[in-house]
Design a protein around this motif. Structure first.
Motif, short mmCIF file in Angstrom:
data_model
loop_
_atom_site.label_atom_id
_atom_site.label_comp_id
_atom_site.label_asym_id
_atom_site.label_seq_id
_atom_site.Cartn_x
_atom_site.Cartn_y
_atom_site.Cartn_z
N GLU A 61 0.83 -1.20 0.00
CA GLU A 61 0.00 0.00 0.00
C GLU A 61 0.87 1.25 0.00
O GLU A 61 1.73 1.42 0.87
N VAL A 62 0.62 2.12 -0.98
CA VAL A 62 1.31 3.42 -1.06
C VAL A 62 0.26 4.50 -1.19
O VAL A 62 -0.92 4.23 -1.39
N LEU A 63 0.73 5.74 -1.05
CA LEU A 63 -0.19 6.87 -1.22
C LEU A 63 0.36 7.82 -2.27
O LEU A 63 1.58 7.95 -2.45
N ILE A 64 -0.55 8.48 -2.95
CA ILE A 64 -0.23 9.57 -3.87
C ILE A 64 -1.14 10.73 -3.48
O ILE A 64 -2.36 10.58 -3.46
N GLY A 65 -0.56 11.85 -3.12
CA GLY A 65 -1.36 12.98 -2.68
C GLY A 65 -0.99 14.25 -3.42
O GLY A 65 0.06 14.35 -4.03
N GLY A 66 -1.88 15.21 -3.36
CA GLY A 66 -1.61 16.50 -3.97
C GLY A 66 -2.26 17.61 -3.17
O GLY A 66 -3.31 17.40 -2.54
N LYS A 67 -1.65 18.77 -3.16
CA LYS A 67 -2.24 19.93 -2.50
C LYS A 67 -1.83 21.19 -3.22
O LYS A 67 -0.90 21.18 -4.04
N THR A 68 -2.52 22.26 -2.92
CA THR A 68 -2.20 23.56 -3.50
C THR A 68 -1.53 24.41 -2.44
O THR A 68 -2.16 24.82 -1.47
N ASP A 69 -0.24 24.61 -2.60
CA ASP A 69 0.54 25.37 -1.62
C ASP A 69 0.37 26.87 -1.87
O ASP A 69 0.32 27.31 -3.02
N PRO A 70 0.25 27.68 -0.79
CA PRO A 70 0.03 29.12 -0.99
C PRO A 70 1.17 29.83 -1.69
O PRO A 70 0.96 30.89 -2.29
N SER A 71 2.38 29.27 -1.65
CA SER A 71 3.52 29.92 -2.30
C SER A 71 3.89 29.30 -3.63
O SER A 71 4.15 29.99 -4.61
N PHE A 72 3.91 27.96 -3.69
CA PHE A 72 4.45 27.29 -4.87
C PHE A 72 3.37 26.67 -5.76
O PHE A 72 3.68 26.08 -6.79
N GLY A 73 2.11 26.78 -5.37
CA GLY A 73 1.06 26.21 -6.21
C GLY A 73 0.92 24.73 -5.98
O GLY A 73 1.06 24.23 -4.86
N GLY A 98 -0.19 29.65 -5.20
CA GLY A 98 0.75 29.72 -6.30
C GLY A 98 1.46 31.05 -6.37
O GLY A 98 2.44 31.18 -7.07
N GLY A 99 0.96 32.03 -5.63
CA GLY A 99 1.66 33.30 -5.55
C GLY A 99 1.55 34.11 -6.83
O GLY A 99 1.59 33.60 -7.93
N ALA A 100 1.40 35.38 -6.70
CA ALA A 100 1.36 36.27 -7.87
C ALA A 100 2.60 37.13 -7.87
O ALA A 100 2.99 37.68 -6.86
N ALA A 101 3.23 37.23 -9.01
CA ALA A 101 4.44 38.05 -9.10
C ALA A 101 4.11 39.50 -8.85
O ALA A 101 3.10 40.02 -9.32
N ARG A 102 5.00 40.18 -8.11
CA ARG A 102 4.77 41.60 -7.84
C ARG A 102 5.12 42.45 -9.05
O ARG A 102 4.39 43.33 -9.46
N GLU A 162 9.09 33.40 4.11
CA GLU A 162 8.05 33.19 3.10
C GLU A 162 8.56 33.66 1.75
O GLU A 162 9.42 34.54 1.66
N ILE A 163 8.04 33.04 0.71
CA ILE A 163 8.27 33.49 -0.66
C ILE A 163 6.91 33.90 -1.21
O ILE A 163 5.96 33.11 -1.20
N LEU A 164 6.79 35.14 -1.67
CA LEU A 164 5.50 35.62 -2.16
C LEU A 164 5.12 34.97 -3.49
O LEU A 164 3.96 34.63 -3.71
N ASP A 165 6.09 34.84 -4.38
CA ASP A 165 5.83 34.25 -5.69
C ASP A 165 6.70 33.01 -5.81
O ASP A 165 7.82 33.05 -6.31
N GLY A 166 6.18 31.88 -5.32
CA GLY A 166 6.98 30.66 -5.26
C GLY A 166 7.43 30.18 -6.62
O GLY A 166 8.59 29.78 -6.80
N ARG A 167 6.54 30.21 -7.61
CA ARG A 167 6.91 29.71 -8.93
C ARG A 167 7.95 30.61 -9.60
O ARG A 167 8.90 30.13 -10.22
N GLY A 168 7.77 31.92 -9.47
CA GLY A 168 8.76 32.82 -10.03
C GLY A 168 10.11 32.67 -9.35
O GLY A 168 11.16 32.66 -10.01
N PHE A 169 10.07 32.53 -8.03
CA PHE A 169 11.31 32.32 -7.27
C PHE A 169 12.00 31.04 -7.74
O PHE A 169 13.22 31.02 -7.97
#
Length: 698
Positions: free
Chosen positions: A107-119, A223-227, A443-450
């Motif tokens: 038995e294994v798990l596969i999970g997903g979530k939406t992180d406030p910084s990185f999406g 997912g953060g929005a670029a400034r 914290e990183i405001l724009d995780g994907r851009g970072f």
């Protein structure tokens, strides 16, 4: 869309449409329907209640397993309906899902979530109850490739169970890769999916199947929005003139400390204070507009309510960068956040870039700039330190002086109303004085851009990061400190590793890593040798190497022959090399000469020297410097001891060669570098060697 959890039948339908295997199933609405469905599916079957109001089905008696026949199927349907009516009378029941009871497997798990910084991020680990017991999971920020998915699978401790453990046959790893890849793809492509948990996924010798799916849909956040999309020009950080607005003659004022710290700045320095004619022997001005020459930087140290007006004047003057050390903005919420937005709007209108607000300031030791209110100025060096905490900067700078540790830049990012981590990383990437970068992150405001930018920077120069907030209390403190919610610690660490950033648990570890990389660059491989004059440390070297993933290689026959020609006959003839307690600098030098001639069999050398009456630490240190200069490989200094080795440490420091006072710290640092290097094989450029002794310009 309001957030809701898909029913199990809806979840199965979604998974099936993506080619993800699920058990044969049917949503039954009557006992007879359930009996017929079970017969078609084939016994044994499982029945589970379907209701949007019932999350934990077992708690209300809503799950029955091991159903073996038609009469049992009818009875199970009735029992589940009675249980739910008694224990969850308000719940609306859609029906009861009848599904094939899958045979046992891993038995294994596969999970997903939406992180406030990185999406969107995906997790993988052992499933069932083991996930909570062992917390053995790997994490990646999406999107991911199939090779990255395989890395995820391989890096959990439980991978031994997938590979085959104690005579068990291996499980179908490729089937697992296909399921994770399909789920990752639909998670990225479908903006409605906010979170999911496939637990357990049962993996067999051939194939795999999801047997429980929890999928939450709704409006996707995070997912953060670029400034800002505009890159700050590199010459922004090399000013020719600085004004201090709010400069003061009172020692208890921030403006006093900032002005005093900038007195050594070789460019034009202008105090601004309407109540003073001069400060520290320099003419003071009533406003920045009265200054006769151009002003590149201003340091603003006036009350928050006055900052908008000051920024308007700076815009009229043509100021390029405003360092706002004043607090009282977004970090206090409400009116402070509105005031920060007003200041930022003014800055955008006038093309002024902002450091801060609510920051300590910036130090550029090679330019003799200390534009902060920290009374201590650091030495020049090769490490850029970018921090979200001013207090940590003051502590680190104070620590660095007796350690003779130097910096190319020290930046307090503050609230990041404009310039953020990504801008300072770009500066460090192109700055000739910077050899490596250390980050302290809340914290990183724009995780994907970072992530995109730091991946590119880390490909050219090593980046090390300390992330606060690993505990629940730490997360709360980070949030209140920066005026924004800190993201998940584990997600940050995963994102760092994906981008080639080396995560460190402590500031001391971080600076050990940064200094080592600034001096030696990335190792070309993980093959290591150790040289010591103490047998006990040779044994410990083997232990620490194994613990931290460093490969101690065998010595080639030709190298052994050369070493036997001058080493005492009772040396240990192995790696780690114990060259005995009577070794002096000459013996170390002769051994180094052999290793310089034979650089093809090793990538990393640990040089371990201990105090003895026969050894002059300065002579040994000079030989370590020569060894490092004459090889492109990583040389790690480990001169161990106290006051008796100070002369040697000064020589190593003066030539920018790091020394580890604790042996395990050296192996831990190298192991951390190798771990990240393995995930980005071939993606880091090799830093050119520099003449690192006094006079080199560092």
């Amino acid at each position: 869309m309001p957030e809701r959890m898909l029913t199990e039948s809806e979840g199965y339908r979604l998974l099936d449409s993506c080619g993800i295997p699920v058990p044969p199933h049917h949503l039954a609405t009557s006992a007879g329907d359930a009996r017929a469905a079970a017969g078609r599916i084939g016994y044994p079957v499982v029945m589970k209640i379907i209701s949007p109001e019932i999350i934990h089905k077992s708690d209300v008696g809503g799950v029955i397993t091991g159903i073996e026949g038609p009469d049992d199927a009818e009875e199970a349907f009735g029992a589940i309906m009675r249980n739910s009516a008694a224990r969850a009378p308000e719940a609306a029941v859609t029906g009861i899902i009848v599904e094939k009871q899958m045979p046992g497997g891993l038995e294994v798990l596969i999970g997903g979530k939406t992180d406030p910084s990185f999406g969107k991020v995906i997790t993988f680990g052992l499933g069932g109850k083991l996930v909570e017991l062992l917390e053995d999971v790997s994490i990646r920020v999406l999107p991911v490739t199939e090779d990255e998915i395989r890395e995820m699978i391989h890096e959990i401790e439980g991978y031994r169970l997938i590979r085959g453990y104690r005579g068990e046959p291996p499980k179908d790893e490729e089937a697992l890769v296909r399921i994770i890849a399909a789920m990752a793809r639909i998670f990225v492509e479908d903006p409605r999916i906010r979170e999911f948990d496939l637990n357990p996924v049962i993996v067999y010798e051939e194939g795999a199947s999801v047997v429980d799916a929890r999928i939450i849909v709704g409006d996707t956040a995070g997912g953060g929005a670029a400034r800002l999309s505009i890159r700050a020009p590199q010459d922004l950080f090399y000013p020719k003139s600085i004004a201090v607005i709010g400069a003061s003659a009172s020692p208890n004022k921030v403006g006093y400390s900032v002005l005093r710290n900038l007195l050594s700045f070789p460019g034009d320095l202008y105090p601004v204070n309407p109540a003073r004619a001069e400060l520290f022997g320099r003419k003071a001005y009533a406003s920045v507009k009265e200054i006769p020459g151009p002003v590149d930087w201003v340091v603003i140290a006036v009350p928050a309510r006055l900052v908008p007006g000051v920024m308007e004047e700076c815009g009229e003057k043509g100021v390029r960068l405003a360092i706002i050390v004043t607090a009282g903005f977004r970090e206090i919420g409400g009116d402070g956040a509105a005031l920060e937005e007003e200041v930022t709007t003014i800055a955008r209108r006038h093309s002024i870039r902002i450091i801060g607000p609510n920051c300590l300031g910036i130090m550029m030791p090679h330019q003799w700039i200390n534009a902060t209110f920290d009374p201590v100025s650091p030495r020049p060096g090769g490490v850029a330190f970018i921090s979200q905490s001013g207090a940590i900067i003051t502590t680190v700078v104070d620590w660095s002086l007796p350690e003779e540790f130097g910096f190319s830049a020290v930046v307090s990012v503050g609230n990041q109303a404009d310039l953020g981590f990504e801008h300072y990383l770009r500066f460090a990437e192109q700055d000739e004085k910077t050899r490596s970068v250390t980050l302290y992150v809340e914290e990183i405001l724009d995780g994907r851009g970072f992530a995109q930018i730091v991946r590119e920077v880390a490909g050219r120069k090593p980046v090390v990061a300390v992330k606060s907030g690993s505990s629940l209390k730490g997360k709360a403190a980070a949030s209140s400190h920066t005026g924004s919610l800190a993201g998940s610690y584990d997600v940050y660490v995963a994102a760092f590793k994906q981008a080639g950033v080396i995560p460190a648990r402590s500031l001391r570890d971080a600076f050990n890593l940064a200094e080592l990389l600034a001096s030696e660059g990335y190792p070309q491989g993980k093959r290591a040798i150790a040289i010591t004059s103490a047998g006990g440390f040779a044994v410990l070297s083997s232990d620490y190497a194994e613990t931290h993933g460093v490969d101690m290689v065998d010595l080639p026959d030709d190298v052994l022959r050369e070493l036997n020609a001058f080493l005492p006959p009772y040396w240990n003839h192995a790696n780690p090399m114990d060259i005995l307690g009577d070794a002096d600098a000459t013996r170390f030098a002769a051994l180094f000469d052999v290793l310089i001639r034979h650089q093809d069999f090793w990538d990393i050398a640990f040089v371990i020297a201990v105090p003895t009456t026969l050894v002059d630490p300065a002579h040994v240190a000079n030989e370590i410097v020569r060894f490092s200069r004459n090889t492109e490989k990583m040389v790690v200094g480990c001169m161990l001891g106290g006051d008796s080795i100070r002369s040697g440490l000064r020589i190593l420091r003066g030539c920018r060669i790091p020394n580890f006072s604790e042996l395990e710290d050296a192996f831990k640092a190298v192991g951390s570098i190798l771990e990240v290097r393995a995930t980005r094989q071939g993606k880091q450029s090799h830093l050119p060697r520099a003449d690192r002794c006094p006079g080199d310009g560092w």
